[in-house]
Design a protein around this motif. Structure first.
Motif, mmCIF file in Angstrom:
data_model
loop_
_atom_site.group_PDB
_atom_site.id
_atom_site.type_symbol
_atom_site.label_atom_id
_atom_site.label_comp_id
_atom_site.label_asym_id
_atom_site.label_seq_id
_atom_site.Cartn_x
_atom_site.Cartn_y
_atom_site.Cartn_z
ATOM 1 N N ALA A 103 0.847 -1.196 0.000
ATOM 2 C CA ALA A 103 0.000 0.000 0.000
ATOM 3 C C ALA A 103 0.878 1.239 0.000
ATOM 4 C CB ALA A 103 -0.926 0.014 1.214
ATOM 5 N N SER A 104 0.343 2.304 -0.559
ATOM 6 C CA SER A 104 0.979 3.616 -0.519
ATOM 7 C C SER A 104 0.074 4.552 0.281
ATOM 8 C CB SER A 104 1.197 4.162 -1.932
ATOM 9 O OG SER A 104 2.040 3.309 -2.688
ATOM 10 N N PHE A 105 0.670 5.379 1.144
ATOM 11 C CA PHE A 105 -0.138 6.238 1.996
ATOM 12 C C PHE A 105 0.722 7.376 2.528
ATOM 13 C CE2 PHE A 105 1.510 2.631 4.298
ATOM 14 C CZ PHE A 105 2.081 3.174 5.433
ATOM 15 N N ALA A 106 0.055 8.402 3.054
ATOM 16 C CA ALA A 106 0.725 9.564 3.628
ATOM 17 C C ALA A 106 0.213 9.776 5.043
ATOM 18 C CB ALA A 106 0.484 10.808 2.777
ATOM 19 N N VAL A 107 1.123 10.165 5.952
ATOM 20 C CA VAL A 107 0.779 10.363 7.357
ATOM 21 C C VAL A 107 1.216 11.768 7.776
ATOM 22 C CG1 VAL A 107 1.057 9.514 9.712
ATOM 23 C CG2 VAL A 107 1.126 7.903 7.790
ATOM 24 N N ALA A 108 0.252 12.572 8.225
ATOM 25 C CA ALA A 108 0.567 13.908 8.733
ATOM 26 C C ALA A 108 1.145 13.786 10.138
ATOM 27 C CB ALA A 108 -0.684 14.776 8.748
ATOM 28 N N LEU A 109 2.223 14.540 10.402
ATOM 29 C CA LEU A 109 2.945 14.399 11.662
ATOM 30 C C LEU A 109 2.851 15.634 12.550
ATOM 31 C CD1 LEU A 109 6.182 12.786 10.180
ATOM 32 C CD2 LEU A 109 4.230 11.607 11.205
ATOM 33 N N SER A 110 2.946 16.834 11.956
ATOM 34 C CA SER A 110 3.025 18.042 12.770
ATOM 35 C C SER A 110 2.438 19.218 12.017
ATOM 36 C CB SER A 110 4.484 18.336 13.133
ATOM 37 O OG SER A 110 4.622 19.588 13.783
ATOM 38 N N ALA A 111 1.753 20.101 12.754
ATOM 39 C CA ALA A 111 1.248 21.341 12.178
ATOM 40 C C ALA A 111 2.278 22.452 12.311
ATOM 41 C CB ALA A 111 -0.055 21.735 12.866
ATOM 42 N N ARG A 112 3.500 22.081 12.568
ATOM 43 C CA ARG A 112 4.636 22.997 12.639
ATOM 44 C C ARG A 112 5.787 22.344 11.887
ATOM 45 N NH1 ARG A 112 8.932 23.440 16.523
ATOM 46 N NH2 ARG A 112 9.746 25.580 16.641
ATOM 47 N N PRO A 113 6.604 23.100 11.170
ATOM 48 C CA PRO A 113 7.685 22.495 10.388
ATOM 49 C C PRO A 113 8.619 21.641 11.243
ATOM 50 C CG PRO A 113 7.392 24.771 9.730
ATOM 51 C CD PRO A 113 6.518 24.563 10.928
ATOM 52 N N ARG A 172 12.396 19.102 11.173
ATOM 53 C CA ARG A 172 13.698 18.970 10.517
ATOM 54 C C ARG A 172 13.897 17.592 9.895
ATOM 55 N NH1 ARG A 172 17.790 22.472 12.018
ATOM 56 N NH2 ARG A 172 19.315 20.790 11.881
ATOM 57 N N ALA A 173 13.457 16.543 10.592
ATOM 58 C CA ALA A 173 13.742 15.194 10.091
ATOM 59 C C ALA A 173 12.858 14.181 10.799
ATOM 60 C CB ALA A 173 15.218 14.839 10.296
ATOM 61 N N VAL A 174 12.762 13.010 10.188
ATOM 62 C CA VAL A 174 12.163 11.834 10.814
ATOM 63 C C VAL A 174 13.267 10.801 10.976
ATOM 64 C CG1 VAL A 174 10.588 9.895 10.494
ATOM 65 C CG2 VAL A 174 9.824 12.207 9.966
ATOM 66 N N LEU A 230 1.552 3.081 12.897
ATOM 67 C CA LEU A 230 2.903 3.621 12.828
ATOM 68 C C LEU A 230 3.127 4.694 13.893
ATOM 69 C CD1 LEU A 230 3.104 4.094 8.952
ATOM 70 C CD2 LEU A 230 4.149 2.262 10.276
ATOM 71 N N THR A 231 4.336 4.758 14.425
ATOM 72 C CA THR A 231 4.775 5.872 15.255
ATOM 73 C C THR A 231 6.131 6.328 14.740
ATOM 74 O OG1 THR A 231 5.667 4.299 16.878
ATOM 75 C CG2 THR A 231 3.508 5.247 17.341
ATOM 76 N N PHE A 232 6.367 7.642 14.834
ATOM 77 C CA PHE A 232 7.527 8.262 14.215
ATOM 78 C C PHE A 232 8.324 9.031 15.265
ATOM 79 C CE2 PHE A 232 4.144 7.830 11.203
ATOM 80 C CZ PHE A 232 4.716 7.580 9.969
ATOM 81 N N GLU A 233 9.637 8.918 15.197
ATOM 82 C CA GLU A 233 10.526 9.759 15.992
ATOM 83 C C GLU A 233 10.831 11.013 15.167
ATOM 84 O OE1 GLU A 233 14.853 9.490 18.314
ATOM 85 O OE2 GLU A 233 14.320 8.013 16.786
ATOM 86 N N VAL A 234 10.185 12.105 15.520
ATOM 87 C CA VAL A 234 10.253 13.332 14.724
ATOM 88 C C VAL A 234 11.220 14.340 15.465
ATOM 89 C CG1 VAL A 234 8.925 15.233 13.803
ATOM 90 C CG2 VAL A 234 7.901 12.937 13.888
ATOM 91 N N GLU A 235 12.009 14.849 14.646
ATOM 92 C CA GLU A 235 12.896 15.931 15.134
ATOM 93 C C GLU A 235 12.425 17.264 14.563
ATOM 94 O OE1 GLU A 235 17.367 17.142 14.367
ATOM 95 O OE2 GLU A 235 17.187 15.155 15.210
ATOM 96 N N ALA A 236 11.656 17.968 15.369
ATOM 97 C CA ALA A 236 11.158 19.273 14.927
ATOM 98 C C ALA A 236 12.154 20.396 15.181
ATOM 99 C CB ALA A 236 9.856 19.581 15.650
ATOM 100 N N ASP A 237 12.996 20.220 16.196
ATOM 101 C CA ASP A 237 14.037 21.193 16.521
ATOM 102 C C ASP A 237 15.333 20.431 16.808
ATOM 103 O OD1 ASP A 237 12.488 23.873 16.824
ATOM 104 O OD2 ASP A 237 11.297 22.395 17.921
#
Length: 738
Positions: free
Chosen positions: A101-111, A113-115, A189-196
């Motif tokens: 499957a192909s899909f998109a997941v929204a992570l943050s309403a603020r920019p 830096r990386a996942v 899914l859970t993501f380790e997001v680096e926003a800052d």
């Protein structure tokens, strides 16, 4: 009359915003900014771990580094891939299906830096190095900038004109993620997001959420910096409220606008000169003190948060106080904290609640008009610090309501723990290793075709590989997925022959495994009787009683049960570097059976394995000997003179359908008929050959004399083989002197 109130909401601890953030009504901060009409409630701490796809679900604004589930904002239908195999020699063909499957997941309403890492159904899908543990066609992260373009995959599916760029929203796109490991569904899914790039201060969060209208200063040790935070809610109070509650902040007004603070020093002192003792000529008491009972304070206070030391999973710190009361209360903080920092916050909040039982009402003159709600003050002749919660001007007097707050306190003891977590190995998949083996039947019953198994393995990060069978013409046919990571390696030295009747205590087998994380262990006699610790070394099947670790990935195996399942013939063919394979059902696959095919004795099988980390396929080939079809050699051979110059040869039958101890009874025949091939040899020279249906044969005097007359030596070997349904058995030999 004019009243300015520091709003206190909710529980005895100050409610969702710590009894501190509130409305300076008509003052520095616009009422609509802090307290707009209530809208849809945003995600709370536990919601960050649960992936959603609900229409209108709120997307949090992320700060620092945090683990979040996100929201699926686009997905294709499952893509079905079919492969057909088999169908030869009257066998039915096999059609196998795989899905992606192909899909998109929204992570943050603020920019952002990386996942970094990604987990699927709790298992590591993407490691720190950016390597994926499951096959997929592509992966992209859109950081949420104001100029980000629309995703090309989504645009190709929906059309450019109908595809939003989701500017201001950071999201991740997966292309053709293989779903076999997840029950053929999109996993959670859970993501380790680096926003800052580093820890973020509460001041930064407050400014970002209020569009620069809310300051934060003097917010505690370390400047109130936290490793990660997820802001959501119906308004600013809902977004920053969890931080205000946990850190015990207050809202202050001033010339520079509204700000958050948890001052531990007095901003002003209310002395006797400020107090008003007469109003309209009537004497009044300017000071009224009161206090709530101990039972109004929770006896147990807990704080739930994310712990980076536990892969950002939920953790909880809990503190109990002595004394009366049985109520429990908790704070949910969608932030990343260490266990020590979380416990310090809990102690601080419980201390604030206990101290805050004391309240005071003051009547002051016009000199106190400079005092505003939210300010921390000292009161003459009264111990401690106090926070102004309400100010009211009436009848030419200023009424102040204050609540006591803790002063600068000590530091709680360090060393607390948030509990342990089971972590998966985060290592690149690495190259695959492939091993083919032609085995006797391992279970009960008779085999009618060769028993070919394939095992695949690799380093610590290896998970699985796709298997392929290569035909004689070079055509490659998919043969399914490998089993679990097999424990395999190599023998360091040639293993000497040993007894098949007794436990071999004389020989030791030293093996080096593929990975240092691979483990071998001992087995009790009862477990050995059930087949534990069975391994293939070269072509010999062996069980080991003890496994002693002697170095990284090195083991010494002792207490060997040799030549199992008729493999004693292989004892004489050991060499240094013999392949070692621990026989575990979960790690073995029968590639021919999965394709509806039968192997032919003497035929060559060529297999390939391709895993995520393979730049070139791993290859292995094997010529089938059909070990499962070959009757084992007879045992307990005897040679007795027959009294007339000849010899009577006797033996005991073994069966490929009866490996277990039979308590003295005969093992099953296992073949269509009982027949034996008998040969008389002079060295390697065949003298004579016969066949018998009994477990005895006589080399009579006439045969002995005829063979002697032909010039053969006196010492002759009698060789016996059982004639099986599918193959001639392996030989047993005995020497007779004529």
């Amino acid at each position: 009359m004019a009243t300015v109130v520091l709003t206190a909401v909710g529980t005895a601890l100050g409610g969702p915003i710590g009894g501190a953030i509130g409305g300076l009504i008509g003052n520095a901060l616009d009422h609509a900014v802090l307290f707009r009409p209530k809208d849809r409630q945003g995600a709370r701490l536990s919601d960050l771990q649960i992936q959603t796809s609900s229409y209108g679900a709120q997307i949090p604004k992320l700060f620092g580094t945090l683990r979040v589930a996100g929201t699926v904002i686009w997905a294709t239908d499952l893509r079905e891939n079919r492969s057909r195999s088999g169908g030869g020699k009257g066998q039915a063909s096999v059609t196998s299906y795989s899905y992606s499957a192909s899909f998109a997941v929204a992570l943050s309403a603020r920019p952002i830096r990386a996942v970094k890492r990604i987990w699927a159904d709790g298992n590591l899908l993407r490691g720190t190095a950016g390597d994926f543990k499951t096959m997929l066609g592509g992966f992209r992260v859109h950081g949420g900038g104001d100029d980000q373009p629309c995703d090309p995959l989504i645009a190709s599916a929906q059309g450019v004109a109908l595809t939003p760029a989701h500017r201001g929203i950071a999201y991740a796109v997966f292309e053709d993620l293989a779903l076999a490991d997840y029950g053929n569904r999109i996993p959670s899914l859970t993501f380790e997001v680096e926003a800052d790039p580093e820890a973020v201060g509460i001041d930064t969060i407050a400014m970002a959420l209020s569009a620069g209208r809310l300051r934060a200063e003097d917010v505690g040790a370390g400047g109130g910096r936290i490793d990660g935070f997820a802001a959501s809610g119906a308004d600013l109070a809902g977004g920053i409220g969890p931080l205000v509650e946990a850190f015990g902040l207050a809202l202050e007004g001033g010339e520079n606008g509204a700000g958050l603070s948890r001052r531990e020093t007095a901003m002003a002192v209310i002395d006797g000169a400020m107090l008003c003792r007469r109003v309209n000529g009537r004497a009044i008491d300017p000071v009224e003190r009161s206090g709530a009972g101990a039972e109004t304070i929770p006896s147990v206070l807990s704080l739930r948060h994310h712990d980076a030391a536990r892969d950002y999973q939920l953790s909880m710190q809990q503190v109990m106080r002595p004394g009366p009361g049985r109520t429990e209360s908790g704070i949910e903080l969608p932030a990343v904290l260490s266990s020590d920092a979380a416990r310090a916050l809990v102690l601080d909040r419980l201390d604030a609640a206990w101290t805050g039982r004391a309240t005071m009402a003051l009547r002051c003159g016009w000199q106190a008009l400079t005092l505003e709600p939210g300010m921390t003050v000292a009161v003459a002749d009264t111990p401690g610090l106090w926070r102004i919660e309400e100010r009211e001007w009436e009848a030419m007097a200023l009424s102040l309501r204050l609540r006591r707050i803790p002063g600068a306190g000590g530091t709680p003891p360090a060393g607390v723990t948030g509990g342990t977590s089971i972590r998966q190995v985060d290592a690149p998949h690495g190259p695959s290793r492939l091993m083919l083996a032609d085995l006797p039947r391992l279970g009960e019953g008779l085999a009618s075709v060769p028993q070919l198994v394939v095992a695949a393995s690799g380093g610590a990060g290896w998970r699985s590989a796709m298997l392929f069978l290569q035909g004689e013409g070079g055509a490659v046919v998919p043969a399914g997925r490998s089993g679990a990571r097999a424990i395999m390696g190599a023998a360091e030295a040639a293993l000497s022959p040993g007894s098949t009747l007794l436990v071999d205590e004389a020989n030791r087998l030293v093996v080096t495994l593929l990975g240092e994380d691979m483990e071998l262990g001992p087995a009790e006699p009862a477990a050995l009787a059930q087949g534990a610790n069975l391994c293939l070394v070269g072509r010999e099947l062996i069980q080991f009683r003890d496994a002693v670790r002697i170095g990284p990935a090195r083991y010494r195996l002792e207490g060997l049960h040799r030549g199992l399942r008729g493999s004693e013939w292989a004892m004489a063919s050991h060499a240094a570097g013999d392949p070692f394979l621990l026989i575990e059902t979960a790690a073995l696959r029968d590639p021919l059976a999965s394709l509806g095919m039968d192997g032919e004795v003497g035929g060559v099988v060529r297999m390939m394995a391709i895993g995520i980390g393979d730049t070139e396929p791993a290859e292995a080939d094997l010529t089938l000997s059909g070990e499962a079809l070959i009757p084992p050699s007879p045992v307990h051979l005897t040679a007795r003179p027959d009294g007339g110059g000849g010899w009577t040869i006797g033996w005991t039958r073994r069966s490929r359908n009866g490996w277990r101890w039979s308590s003295g009874g005969e093992v099953p025949l296992g073949e269509e008929a009982e027949r034996y091939d008998v040969r008389v040899l002079d060295g390697a020279v065949l003298i004579r050959r016969d066949e018998t249906v009994a477990t005895a044969w006589t080399y009579d005097a006439a045969m002995v004399a005829a063979d002697s007359a032909s010039g053969h030596a006196a010492g002759r070997t009698i060789e016996l083989r059982q004639i099986g349904t599918h193959a001639l058995g392996r030989p047993a030999r005995i020497l007779v002197m004529t």
